[in-house]
Enzyme design. Structure first.
Site, short mmCIF file in Angstrom:
data_model
loop_
_atom_site.label_atom_id
_atom_site.label_comp_id
_atom_site.label_asym_id
_atom_site.label_seq_id
_atom_site.Cartn_x
_atom_site.Cartn_y
_atom_site.Cartn_z
N ASP A 55 57.77 6.95 25.16
CA ASP A 55 58.04 6.40 26.40
C ASP A 55 58.89 5.25 26.21
O ASP A 55 59.05 4.27 25.26
CB ASP A 55 56.76 5.63 26.77
CG ASP A 55 57.01 4.75 28.11
OD1 ASP A 55 57.69 5.40 29.05
OD2 ASP A 55 56.25 3.91 28.28
N THR A 85 62.23 5.76 32.17
CA THR A 85 62.49 4.18 31.68
C THR A 85 63.65 4.72 30.35
O THR A 85 64.67 4.10 30.26
CB THR A 85 61.41 3.67 30.94
OG1 THR A 85 60.43 4.92 29.95
CG2 THR A 85 60.33 3.12 31.76
N THR A 86 63.49 5.60 29.57
CA THR A 86 64.54 6.17 28.70
C THR A 86 65.93 6.61 29.61
O THR A 86 66.85 6.16 29.27
CB THR A 86 64.30 7.65 28.11
OG1 THR A 86 62.63 7.20 27.61
CG2 THR A 86 65.00 7.68 27.21
N ASP A 125 51.88 6.79 33.27
CA ASP A 125 53.24 7.18 33.82
C ASP A 125 53.26 8.40 34.80
O ASP A 125 53.69 8.28 35.98
CB ASP A 125 54.26 7.78 32.92
CG ASP A 125 55.15 6.57 31.94
OD1 ASP A 125 54.51 5.54 31.92
OD2 ASP A 125 55.83 6.97 31.14
#
Length: 561
Positions: A64, A97-98, A394
């Site tokens: 994550d 997020t990545t 998530d």
């Protein structure tokens, strides 16, 4: 001569480190690219995990983006901006997020050659902002709404969104199983925005498939006294009394002083203490409640008293669990036992105590208000369950966003390729340098499908050429085509249900562009030496105070005769 005699102007404290100009900007860009390279390999369903080992010996295995960025402990001031955008993406939409870190790193990478060639950063910033607005408009245009569908249809559509999110996580192998569980949990809490209404309890042991959803509240059995095992462990439609008081025999404090003239009076004081506790317990029993939960301790006397009357009790229930029971059962937490009326008692269809692994759980099922749910997670290693919990968080966020903003776009790099094509086309209509800058922005967006291929072990150049050709079709039928992770070819992501909420993409593009513009607009870094010297002085004075003082004392000790 006079010019040579000019005194030197000292503006900043001695030891202040200032770096400015082009070199400074390039150094910041390199730092951000290095950060993006760390999380680069975690993108997508075939992304690798990172094992992070901190100074306390805690081990975290995660892919994550936000978790990795938090744990990396980055100290470079410009690179910290990427940590912030990852955190904001996580709190705002929960996933992507990545993506956001990768995009920001790629925008800067594409800007680097222009900066080296002497282009003014403000020109780049202006073009990037224009491109960002165009990209967001295009996402909105391409998004499909899932509004106006029946509940069953909506459930299956939301499960597709959750499955897309979970496919890139450690629990991707069981994504269908968990996706439907997450959708049920989010629908159970309805329009309630409080995320803590969905509890996630972790029980080591068993397999992932042993995880289950409780349509109500579940919490671990609390500390119990003698007599607990004699209490009934299952009720149908019980009344539930929630308390925030101690039901324990309180002895007087040690320093309390009572003066008695007659020894027989002592017994009356002892009796009074017993009467107080029995009075409280009687009132609990008279309220008609079959389950008594308290935030504070319920002692052995209380436990035995309730056991004799077929009432279940649990003391020292955590604040969070008690609030969730209150929300689910419709009860109200009481701070006194006096005049407990029916309105403050909660209820549920079935209460039972169940063995889960080597833990015992109190489970409240079929709660009337239905605004809470609990997922009980099972699995082998502790790190695995921790990562499963982050993955579910998530997925829960994504499903909530999809319910509220009910528009989805094709995933798998399809939307990125389509925006990239659109921006390239748009750039040709612009005269001047900004044509180049918007082109570089469009190229940067291709990092997502390229990285998806790299992480899956396919030839990215081949796949991107196929995608470009498909997206360039004049009919526009190629818009939903993205990377096929399973075969290494291309596939219609939309009809294969690789979906993500449009808000995830919009937020990611916005945040990444803002971060890139912010870093491009910095042309000087001033590092204040004060903190370092202050630390040095503190160390020196500590050394002087201990060592120096000690030696002086010893030298003067003996007197000569």
């Amino acid at each position: 001569m006079a010019a040579m005699m000019q005194p030197q102007i000292i503006l900043l404290k001695e030891g202040t480190d200032t770096s400015q100009g082009k070199a400074q900007l390039l150094s910041n860009i390199n730092a951000c690219t290095a950060v993006a390279d760390v999380v680069r390999t975690t993108l997508g369903p075939r992304g690798m995990d990172k094992l992070i080992h901190d100074d306390k010996g805690n081990v975290t295995i995660s892919n994550d983006g936000a978790t990795i960025m938090k744990l990396l402990d980055i100290i470079h001031p410009a690179a910290k901006i990427l940590v912030d955008i990852a955190k904001s993406q996580d709190s705002e939409v929960g996933d992507g997020t990545t993506t956001v870190v990768l995009l920001a790193g790629e925008f800067l990478k594409e800007a680097k050659p222009f900066v080296e060639d002497g282009v003014h950063p403000q020109n780049l910033i202006r073009s990037y902002r224009t491109a960002c607005n165009l990209a967001i408009e295009k996402v909105k245009e391409l998004a499909s709404s899932i509004e106006g569908k029946s509940l069953d249809e909506k459930k299956s559509l939301l499960a597709k969104c959750a499955a897309t999110t979970l496919s890139s996580k450690l629990i991707g192998g069981e994504k269908e199983f968990f996706a439907s569980m997450v959708v049920d949990a989010v629908i159970a809490i309805g329009n309630d925005d409080r995320l803590n209404m969905i509890g996630i309890k972790k029980v080591p042991g068993g397999t992932m498939r042993d995880s289950f959803l409780v349509n109500g509240v579940a919490f671990k059995k609390t500390f119990s006294y003698a007599g607990f095992e004699q209490q009934p462990k299952k009720f149908v439609n019980p009344k539930i009394l929630l308390l925030n008081i101690e039901l324990e025999l309180k002895s007087e404090k040690e320093n309390a002083e009572i003066r008695l003239s007659d020894p027989s009076q002592y017994q009356s004081i002892v009796d009074a203490e017993w009467n107080i506790i029995y009075d409280k317990l009687d009132k609990c029993a008279q309220s008609g409640a079959k389950i008594v939960l308290s935030r504070l301790a319920i002692g052995d006397l209380g436990t035995q008293y309730f056991a004799d009357r077929d009432i279940f009790c649990a003391g020292r229930v955590s604040e969070e669990d008690l609030q969730r029971v209150a929300a689910a059962t419709g009860g109200t937490v009481q701070t006194t036992i006096n005049n407990v009326i029916d309105e403050v008692l909660g209820t549920c269809e079935i209460f039972e105590e169940k063995q889960v692994g080597n833990e015992r759980f109190n489970i409240f099922n079929g709660c009337p208000s239905g605004t809470t749910a609990t997922i009980v997670l099972r699995g082998g290693a502790d790190q695995f369950i921790e990562e499963a919990e982050r993955s579910l968080h998530d997925a829960i966020m994504i499903v909530r966003r999809a319910m509220k903003n009910s528009t989805v776009v094709a995933g798998g790099g399809a939307i990125d390729m389509e925006i990239s094509r659109y921006l390239r086309q748009h750039a040709r209509t612009i005269a001047g340098k900004s044509q180049l800058f918007i082109n570089s922005y469009a190229k940067a967006l291709e990092v997502i499908p390229r990285q998806l291929c790299d992480n899956a072990g396919y030839d990215a150049t081949d796949v991107l050429n196929k995608l470009r050709q498909k997206h360039a079709l004049p009919s526009g039928e190629g818009a939903p085509y993205g990377v096929d992770i399973n075969t290494g070819g291309i596939v219609d992501s939309f009809s294969n249900f690789v979906w993500e909420p449009a808000v995830v993409k919009i937020n990611a593009i916005n945040a990444a562009t803002e971060a890139a513009c912010l870093i491009l607009s910095v042309d000087e870094t001033v590092k204040n030496p004060k903190s370092e010297s202050a630390q040095g002085e503190a160390t020196a004075s500590a050394m002087g105070g201990r060592g120096g003082g000690g030696f002086r004392g010893r030298g003067r000790g003996m007197r000569r005769r």
